[in-house]
Scaffold this motif. Structure first.
Motif, PDB file in Angstrom:
ATOM      1  N   MET A 167      34.599 -67.045  10.514  1.00 56.42           N
ATOM      2  CA  MET A 167      33.597 -66.271  11.241  1.00 56.42           C
ATOM      3  C   MET A 167      33.714 -64.802  10.829  1.00 56.42           C
ATOM      4  SD  MET A 167      33.310 -65.890  15.394  1.00 56.42           S
ATOM      5  CE  MET A 167      32.657 -67.518  15.776  1.00 56.42           C
ATOM      6  N   GLU A 168      32.608 -64.135  10.778  1.00 56.35           N
ATOM      7  CA  GLU A 168      32.688 -62.711  10.460  1.00 56.35           C
ATOM      8  C   GLU A 168      32.253 -61.903  11.673  1.00 56.35           C
ATOM      9  OE1 GLU A 168      32.010 -61.442   6.485  1.00 56.35           O
ATOM     10  OE2 GLU A 168      30.798 -59.761   7.157  1.00 56.35           O
ATOM     11  N   LEU A 169      33.125 -61.023  12.113  1.00 58.04           N
ATOM     12  CA  LEU A 169      32.849 -60.231  13.309  1.00 58.04           C
ATOM     13  C   LEU A 169      32.575 -58.781  12.919  1.00 58.04           C
ATOM     14  CD1 LEU A 169      35.760 -61.567  15.552  1.00 58.04           C
ATOM     15  CD2 LEU A 169      33.371 -62.297  15.570  1.00 58.04           C
ATOM     16  N   THR A 170      31.641 -58.167  13.610  1.00 58.78           N
ATOM     17  CA  THR A 170      31.472 -56.720  13.426  1.00 58.78           C
ATOM     18  C   THR A 170      31.975 -56.038  14.686  1.00 58.78           C
ATOM     19  OG1 THR A 170      29.282 -56.625  14.390  1.00 58.78           O
ATOM     20  CG2 THR A 170      29.413 -57.019  12.022  1.00 58.78           C
ATOM     21  N   VAL A 171      32.682 -54.944  14.458  1.00 59.79           N
ATOM     22  CA  VAL A 171      33.309 -54.241  15.579  1.00 59.79           C
ATOM     23  C   VAL A 171      32.979 -52.760  15.487  1.00 59.79           C
ATOM     24  CG1 VAL A 171      35.500 -53.649  16.693  1.00 59.79           C
ATOM     25  CG2 VAL A 171      35.235 -55.875  15.565  1.00 59.79           C
ATOM     26  N   ARG A 172      32.679 -52.174  16.630  1.00 56.83           N
ATOM     27  CA  ARG A 172      32.635 -50.716  16.701  1.00 56.83           C
ATOM     28  C   ARG A 172      33.393 -50.322  17.952  1.00 56.83           C
ATOM     29  NH1 ARG A 172      29.722 -45.971  15.320  1.00 56.83           N
ATOM     30  NH2 ARG A 172      29.742 -44.600  17.137  1.00 56.83           N
ATOM     31  N   HIS A 173      34.480 -49.615  17.749  1.00 58.09           N
ATOM     32  CA  HIS A 173      35.394 -49.241  18.844  1.00 58.09           C
ATOM     33  C   HIS A 173      35.421 -47.727  18.904  1.00 58.09           C
ATOM     34  CE1 HIS A 173      39.890 -48.940  20.250  1.00 58.09           C
ATOM     35  NE2 HIS A 173      39.047 -48.542  21.185  1.00 58.09           N
ATOM     36  N   GLN A 174      34.941 -47.217  20.018  1.00 54.62           N
ATOM     37  CA  GLN A 174      34.781 -45.774  20.124  1.00 54.62           C
ATOM     38  C   GLN A 174      35.620 -45.255  21.291  1.00 54.62           C
ATOM     39  OE1 GLN A 174      30.675 -44.579  19.885  1.00 54.62           O
ATOM     40  NE2 GLN A 174      30.981 -43.076  21.525  1.00 54.62           N
ATOM     41  N   THR A 175      36.423 -44.228  21.029  1.00 54.35           N
ATOM     42  CA  THR A 175      37.224 -43.612  22.096  1.00 54.35           C
ATOM     43  C   THR A 175      36.861 -42.134  22.174  1.00 54.35           C
ATOM     44  OG1 THR A 175      39.007 -45.109  21.465  1.00 54.35           O
ATOM     45  CG2 THR A 175      39.568 -43.352  22.997  1.00 54.35           C
ATOM     46  N   THR A 176      36.601 -41.670  23.367  1.00 52.26           N
ATOM     47  CA  THR A 176      36.229 -40.263  23.536  1.00 52.26           C
ATOM     48  C   THR A 176      37.199 -39.571  24.480  1.00 52.26           C
ATOM     49  OG1 THR A 176      33.985 -41.125  23.562  1.00 52.26           O
ATOM     50  CG2 THR A 176      34.248 -38.759  23.907  1.00 52.26           C
ATOM     51  N   TYR A 177      37.715 -38.447  24.048  1.00 58.45           N
ATOM     52  CA  TYR A 177      38.517 -37.591  24.919  1.00 58.45           C
ATOM     53  C   TYR A 177      37.678 -36.361  25.240  1.00 58.45           C
ATOM     54  CZ  TYR A 177      43.030 -39.874  23.916  1.00 58.45           C
ATOM     55  OH  TYR A 177      44.072 -40.741  23.818  1.00 58.45           O
ATOM     56  N   CYS A 178      37.532 -36.047  26.524  1.00 57.98           N
ATOM     57  CA  CYS A 178      36.817 -34.835  26.893  1.00 57.98           C
ATOM     58  C   CYS A 178      37.767 -33.876  27.595  1.00 57.98           C
ATOM     59  CB  CYS A 178      35.670 -35.148  27.847  1.00 57.98           C
ATOM     60  SG  CYS A 178      34.399 -36.107  27.063  1.00 57.98           S
ATOM     61  N   TYR A 179      37.705 -32.616  27.224  1.00 53.24           N
ATOM     62  CA  TYR A 179      38.561 -31.615  27.856  1.00 53.24           C
ATOM     63  C   TYR A 179      37.703 -30.656  28.655  1.00 53.24           C
ATOM     64  CZ  TYR A 179      41.422 -33.615  24.261  1.00 53.24           C
ATOM     65  OH  TYR A 179      42.077 -34.503  23.464  1.00 53.24           O
ATOM     66  N   GLU A 180      38.184 -30.326  29.822  1.00 54.59           N
ATOM     67  CA  GLU A 180      37.410 -29.437  30.681  1.00 54.59           C
ATOM     68  C   GLU A 180      37.323 -28.052  30.045  1.00 54.59           C
ATOM     69  OE1 GLU A 180      37.297 -30.013  35.255  1.00 54.59           O
ATOM     70  OE2 GLU A 180      38.722 -28.422  34.781  1.00 54.59           O
ATOM     71  N   THR A 181      38.496 -27.588  29.566  1.00 63.52           N
ATOM     72  CA  THR A 181      38.490 -26.357  28.782  1.00 63.52           C
ATOM     73  C   THR A 181      38.880 -26.756  27.364  1.00 63.52           C
ATOM     74  OG1 THR A 181      40.780 -26.078  29.410  1.00 63.52           O
ATOM     75  CG2 THR A 181      39.151 -24.871  30.694  1.00 63.52           C
ATOM     76  N   PRO A 182      38.415 -26.044  26.361  1.00 68.04           N
ATOM     77  CA  PRO A 182      38.732 -26.437  24.986  1.00 68.04           C
ATOM     78  C   PRO A 182      40.247 -26.470  24.745  1.00 68.04           C
ATOM     79  CG  PRO A 182      37.030 -24.762  25.018  1.00 68.04           C
ATOM     80  CD  PRO A 182      37.535 -24.884  26.417  1.00 68.04           C
ATOM     81  N   ALA A 183      40.704 -27.514  24.063  1.00 66.15           N
ATOM     82  CA  ALA A 183      42.130 -27.648  23.761  1.00 66.15           C
ATOM     83  C   ALA A 183      42.457 -26.858  22.511  1.00 66.15           C
ATOM     84  CB  ALA A 183      42.474 -29.118  23.560  1.00 66.15           C
ATOM     85  N   SER A 184      43.644 -26.217  22.512  1.00 65.91           N
ATOM     86  CA  SER A 184      44.002 -25.436  21.327  1.00 65.91           C
ATOM     87  C   SER A 184      44.608 -26.320  20.256  1.00 65.91           C
ATOM     88  CB  SER A 184      44.971 -24.323  21.706  1.00 65.91           C
ATOM     89  OG  SER A 184      46.133 -24.876  22.267  1.00 65.91           O
ATOM     90  N   GLN A 185      45.107 -27.478  20.664  1.00 62.38           N
ATOM     91  CA  GLN A 185      45.754 -28.352  19.702  1.00 62.38           C
ATOM     92  C   GLN A 185      45.707 -29.782  20.228  1.00 62.38           C
ATOM     93  OE1 GLN A 185      49.597 -26.781  18.418  1.00 62.38           O
ATOM     94  NE2 GLN A 185      50.308 -28.861  18.152  1.00 62.38           N
ATOM     95  N   VAL A 186      45.250 -30.699  19.396  1.00 63.03           N
ATOM     96  CA  VAL A 186      45.218 -32.103  19.790  1.00 63.03           C
ATOM     97  C   VAL A 186      45.940 -32.911  18.718  1.00 63.03           C
ATOM     98  CG1 VAL A 186      43.761 -34.111  20.238  1.00 63.03           C
ATOM     99  CG2 VAL A 186      43.041 -31.849  21.032  1.00 63.03           C
ATOM    100  N   ALA A 187      46.887 -33.744  19.151  1.00 64.23           N
ATOM    101  CA  ALA A 187      47.606 -34.604  18.224  1.00 64.23           C
ATOM    102  C   ALA A 187      47.323 -36.051  18.606  1.00 64.23           C
ATOM    103  CB  ALA A 187      49.102 -34.317  18.284  1.00 64.23           C
ATOM    104  N   LEU A 188      46.974 -36.855  17.630  1.00 68.25           N
ATOM    105  CA  LEU A 188      46.621 -38.247  17.906  1.00 68.25           C
ATOM    106  C   LEU A 188      47.440 -39.182  17.043  1.00 68.25           C
ATOM    107  CD1 LEU A 188      42.750 -37.793  17.707  1.00 68.25           C
ATOM    108  CD2 LEU A 188      44.056 -38.165  19.822  1.00 68.25           C
ATOM    109  N   LEU A 189      47.918 -40.253  17.659  1.00 66.67           N
ATOM    110  CA  LEU A 189      48.599 -41.292  16.917  1.00 66.67           C
ATOM    111  C   LEU A 189      47.715 -42.537  17.022  1.00 66.67           C
ATOM    112  CD1 LEU A 189      51.264 -41.565  15.369  1.00 66.67           C
ATOM    113  CD2 LEU A 189      52.233 -42.595  17.412  1.00 66.67           C
ATOM    114  N   LEU A 190      47.219 -43.006  15.896  1.00 66.51           N
ATOM    115  CA  LEU A 190      46.232 -44.084  15.910  1.00 66.51           C
ATOM    116  C   LEU A 190      46.779 -45.365  15.290  1.00 66.51           C
ATOM    117  CD1 LEU A 190      43.199 -41.970  14.615  1.00 66.51           C
ATOM    118  CD2 LEU A 190      43.915 -42.354  16.991  1.00 66.51           C
TER     119      LEU A 190
END
Lengths: 309, 278, 469
Positions: free
Chosen positions: B1-24
């Motif tokens: 079977m062939e599956l299509t995936v779209r996985h979306q993650t959103t981070y929202c900050y109330e005030t702008p962040a000076s530095q964001v580090a992500l481990l994916l």
């Protein structure tokens, strides 16, 4: 150099300078309080106002010496108290210990706990000695830096921090007391006397220097000139700006980069240059002081930005 | 079977962040039962290039954003060819020592009730015992969205009797380990069928080791072993250890996180995707 | 019988102490006391303060310094030197094995659970090859002496052992105050330690480093009890002393924030616990740490010294198996022996310990600093009973050892030279080769008869001499 190191040296010097300037202000307050007419002048209140510590005085009625000693000398909750400044200068110094000389460190390290657990009565009694002691610590530290510290960029950041704090203290003093230097208006309850003028000079330990430059008489125009644009008096705004320019220039040469802070310091320099020969007085003393405060605040922010503090 | 995936993650900050580090960990591995095709991960529209195998062999990438960041949008999307292997998950390029998967963590550590629960699973051999355990988890912990948090432990879940897929998987691995069976927590995507719990988020299940067969995927939430409807992203000792996205932020106060998964069967020859709605 | 390191059995002075003895007689007790005050004043001025083994307490406390040096003869040192290197090598071999094929477990020499269920084992490290296959770059081994030829290992320290600044400062003070003692060249110098440490750290630069490696020392900050040592070592090595806020990770490399912009870092001598290194990899609630640091490490962009998970090798339950490791990995017999240890986690061990607790020294497996420890013969029966209850509640968390007759060393008492119990911590450096300076940290229990040398509990430090011949 690590940005944090530069920031700590900058703030260490600011805190120490702040402690010293505050000590000078207290001396001025003491002197004024014993002179005729002190009651209506409420000189102690202006001391609190200059240091931005008026909100710490919650009692109604005139401000007393004991209030000032409590708030400006001993209070560890007040970040602007001499006690807090010494503790913070020492904490800044400790985290960059290896960038200081042995003597500089000792000067910081010996003083930081002095005011812990000091009683108010005791402190009021020994006030002149304590104030002298604070000034001496600052001098010892400066002397140690002067003769022993390597002239790397850390030294420049330290000097810039000290100069900016000193300039701002003079500016805040003028901001609070500018009215005594205005010729146009009269003070409620009688004419302005030379006590009020001399108080401003006392606060900056500049009485003798002033007379040396302008002769024996006080005039608002001369006093403003002396504190704002005179380039020989070390607590004048112009002198401090010269210092900052010189050290920022050194940084620019060492790093090979001119940043926004360099433009701003030149702007302040030009502004003061244009104010010479009484021009600053004609332009409006209050407005000039406000403008300089705004520019030096911007400068401090730009320095932090340019060097990644 | 062939599956299509779209996985979306959103981070929202109330005030702008000076530095964001992500481990994916958003790169499905090529396994015997799944082969990713045209898989791509982007962070704020910039492609994430290098995924390196971590200690469990799952692809891991690190992304660092500087200067004022108001929103972070992480998109993992592509097509994955899957094959039903009757629950067997094989073809890992790197296998760590099995006994590591006997380690209990803060989230899985069994209390007396969980241990007793584990031993109540019948079965003549390890495989049948694991099937029984999976069924027991489903019986004892009813699916109830919002009844637990990401900090809920296996013991709390059993005591409470309600939870979501994360809790089922925690209880399953906790109990399996209590029985001396290496087990791990797995995160991935599930294309729901009629009667399944359809998902707008990532799904969680468990894998347990059976000698002779290898790793077997158990989805206690749906009471089945994994099929060609599952896409495996990454595994670990618990939900924290197996998080597909971990973030660390400097200089920002409030964070809102939204995750959205769309998965469907690809039409032959087309890269079109269907959206699953609950 | 307690062995006095200064004396032969007949009471005469052992030859290695001849110079010290001559100096004591020449200076006199009063003279020594006068010099002691001077030494203390120097320590206080320099600001050498800290607790050695992360013992907590006032971080700016001074540790008492005892003027009289502890002396090892050349022959004694040669044996110690071999034994220490042997142990450091085996510990690193074990760590590599534990995170790879685990041959020693397959051989059945160490129980599987002791490794894989161990708190100090880091699953994140599985399959990763640190540069040079070194995990513990500075191995501090705590050694006690019970007789002329009996040296025994009390415990190993594979994470970030502290105390080396005392070794250097104690010698510095002694040399400054008593140049005459050293002018004959009898004592082997220790002052090349910082240079050797830097060399060692540069040797383990990561694959991404194609230049003279940039090394930094990572400290939790100035409130840490060992901060003095951190700044001292950074200074002597001429490297930056950084805090987590100074660093960030980008493009699988680590960068430090400088006044001229980001600068790449190759090797990090970290004096921060694993838990606080990287909130994305380890403790997520940690406010300290550099996000992504561990990822950069695994990607070969930076080297962490010591490697995360190195603490597995100094676990007190693993300690028991170090002699087996030496035989297994090196094919040698251990030169330094272990102290017999009962593991309360085993049935027979627990039974023995509970029965003999009053004669034993019992310790928590994960404890340090002499806290949470019971010295049976010196404890009240209530304390022994209370400790027994703690052991019963969590047997796997405890070990016990016989009470040792620790050797004594000469120490300056009020009116005479007295004998006090001491231990010894040398620091073995492991890079592409092993290095060991002839010396270490001697800690001494200043209270008569006491066996606890920890500075938080009345311990002091002294200079340690290794004679040239």
């Amino acid at each position: 150099m690590l940005s944090r190191t530069a920031a700590n040296l900058f703030w260490m010097a600011r805190h120490l300078e702040r402690a010293e300037s505050t000590a000078r202000l207290i001396t001025m307050g003491q002197r004024m309080a014993v002179l005729p007419g002190s009651a209506y002048r409420d000189e102690w209140r202006s001391v609190l106002r200059v240091t931005g510590c008026e909100p710490f005085h919650t009692r109604s009625g005139p401000v007393t010496e004991a209030d000032v000693v409590r708030i400006l000398l001993l209070d560890s909750e007040n970040p602007a108290s001499i006690h807090s400044c010494l503790v913070r200068a020492r904490a800044n110094g400790r985290s960059v210990r290896t960038k200081l000389t042995q003597e500089m460190w000792e000067a910081l390290n010996l003083s930081w706990r002095r005011f812990e657990g000091y009683g108010l009565d005791e402190a009021c009694q020994e006030l002149p000695a304590l104030i002298d002691w604070v000034k001496t610590r600052a001098s010892v530290f400066r002397g140690a830096a002067e003769t022993g510290m390597l002239r790397h960029e850390g030294h420049d950041f330290m000097r810039i921090g000290g100069a900016i704090e000193r300039a701002q203290m003079t500016l805040r003093l003028l901001d609070v007391k500018y009215y005594v230097l205005l010729p146009e208006t009269d003070v409620v309850g009688g004419g302005r006397d030379h006590y009020q003028w001399s108080s401003v000079l006392h606060a900056l330990s500049g009485i003798r220097a002033y007379h040396h430059v302008y002769g024996g008489t006080y005039s608002p125009a001369h006093i403003s000139d002396f504190l704002m644009v005179n380039r020989a008096f070390p607590r004048s705004v112009a002198y401090c700006v010269d210092q900052m320019r010189w050290h920022l220039e050194r940084l620019a040469q060492e790093h090979g980069v001119l940043a926004t802070c360099h433009k701003t310091v030149d702007e302040i320099f030009e502004f003061l240059l244009d104010g010479q020969d009484g021009a600053i007085f004609q332009r409006g003393l209050h407005e000039s002081v406000q403008q300089c405060l705004k520019l030096t605040n911007r400068l401090a922010n730009e320095i932090a930005e340019s060097y990644y503090f | 079977m062939e599956l299509t995936v779209r996985h979306q993650t959103t981070y929202c900050y109330e005030t702008p962040a000076s530095q964001v580090a992500l481990l994916l960990r958003l790169q499905p591995a090529a396994l015997d039962g799944q082969v990713p095709r045209q898989w791509a991960v982007t962070v704020n529209d910039t492609p994430v290039q290098t995924f390196r195998p971590n200690a469990y062999g799952d692809g891991e990438a690190f992304v660092h954003l500087r200067a004022s960041v108001e929103e972070v949008l992480i998109v993992a999307s592509g097509r994955v060819e899957t094959r039903d292997q009757h629950g067997v998950v094989s073809g890992f390029r790197q296998e760590g020592p099995l006994p590591v998967f006997l380690r209990q963590t803060h989230l899985t550590r069994p209390d007396a009730a969980v241990t007793a629960f584990a031993h109540s699973a019948g079965g003549t051999d390890r495989l049948s015992r694991l099937h029984a355990l999976s069924a027991l988890v489903r019986d004892r912990v009813g699916y109830c969205a919002g009844s637990t948090s990401t900090a809920s432990t296996a013991a709390e879940v059993l005591a409470q009797g309600r939870g979501v897929c994360q809790d089922h998987a925690h209880l399953f691995v906790s109990a399996a380990r209590a029985l001396g069976i290496p087990a791990r927590y797995v995160v991935g995507y599930l294309m729901a069928q009629a009667g399944d719990r359809a998902l707008r988020e990532t799904h969680a299940w468990a894998e347990a080791w059976v000698d002779g067969l290898g790793w077997i995927g158990f989805d206690a939430t749906n009471g089945i072993c994994v099929t060609d409807h599952y896409v495996r992203l990454c595994g670990g000792l618990d939900a924290h250890d197996a998080a597909p996205v971990r973030g660390s932020v400097l200089g920002a106060t409030t964070i809102a996180i939204r995750a959205d998964v769309m998965i469907g069967e690809a039409e032959p020859g087309a890269a079109q995707q269907t959206q699953q709605q609950q | 019988m307690t062995f006095s390191e200064m004396h032969e059995q007949d009471g005469t002075i052992r030859s290695c102490y001849a110079e010290v003895k001559r100096w004591i007689d020449e200076t006199g007790i009063d003279g020594l006391h006068g010099r002691m005050d001077e030494a203390e004043a120097i320590f206080r001025r320099i600001g050498i303060t800290f607790a050695v083994y992360g013992e907590g307490g006032d971080p700016e406390r001074l540790i008492p310094f005892d003027l009289l040096p502890r002396v090892f003869s050349r022959l004694e040192w040669e044996r110690l030197d071999k034994g220490i290197r042997q142990r450091a090598q085996a510990l690193n071999a074990f760590l590599y094995d534990a995170y790879h094929r685990a041959e020693i477990l397959r051989a059945g020499l160490i129980p599987q659970d002791l490794v894989y269920q161990n708190e100090a084992f880091r699953p994140e490290m599985i399959g990763f090859d640190p540069p040079g296959r070194v995990y513990s770059h500075i191995v501090g081994i705590d050694i006690v002496r019970t007789g002329p030829d009996q040296f025994e290992v009390l415990e190993d320290n594979c994470r970030t052992p502290s105390g080396v600044s005392y070794m250097l400062e104690n010698r510095e003070i002694m040399t400054r105050m008593f140049p005459g003692l050293f002018s004959k060249g009898l004592v082997t110098p220790v002052d090349d330690y910082p240079a050797l440490l830097l060399k060692t750290l540069k040797e383990v630069a990561p694959p991404a480093c194609k230049r003279d490696p940039v090394v930094v020392l990572l400290t939790p900050g100035s409130l840490n009890s060992a901060y003095y040592e951190h700044s001292f070592l950074a200074d002597l090595m001429g490297i930056e002393l950084v805090e987590p806020v100074d660093l960030f990770v980008d493009n699988d490399r680590v960068w430090m924030k400088t006044t001229t912009g980001p600068r790449a870092v190759d090797v990090i001598y970290r004096r921060i616990d694993d838990d606080y290194l990287d909130p994305l990899a380890f403790r997520p609630d940690s406010l300290l740490g550099v996000p992504g640091l561990f990822h950069a490490y695994r990607a070969g962009g930076v080297t962490l010294c010591s490697a995360p998970g190195a603490g597995l090798a100094d676990d007190k339950a693993i300690y028991v198996y170090v002699p087996e490791m030496i035989r297994f990995y090196l094919g040698e017999e251990p030169i330094l022996s272990n102290i017999p240890t009962w593991q309360c986690g085993t049935e027979s061990g627990l039974a023995y310990v509970l029965e003999h607790l009053g004669e034993l020294v019992a310790k928590e497996v994960h404890g340090s600093g002499g806290y949470g420890m019971l010295i049976g013969p010196q404890a009240t029966s209530e304390a022994v009973a209370a400790y027994a209850a703690r052991i019963r509640a969590n047997p796997g968390g405890f070990i016990a050892q016989p009470t040792l007759a620790l050797s004594t060393v000469p120490t300056l008492g009020e009116s005479a030279v007295v004998q006090r119990h001491a231990d010894f911590r040398p620091f073995c450096l492991v890079g592409s080769q092993m290095r060991l300076v002839a010396g270490g940290l001697t800690r001494v229990a200043l209270t008569e008869g006491s066996l606890v040398v920890n500075s938080s509990q009345g311990g002091g430090v002294k200079d340690t001499w290794v004679l040239r011949n």
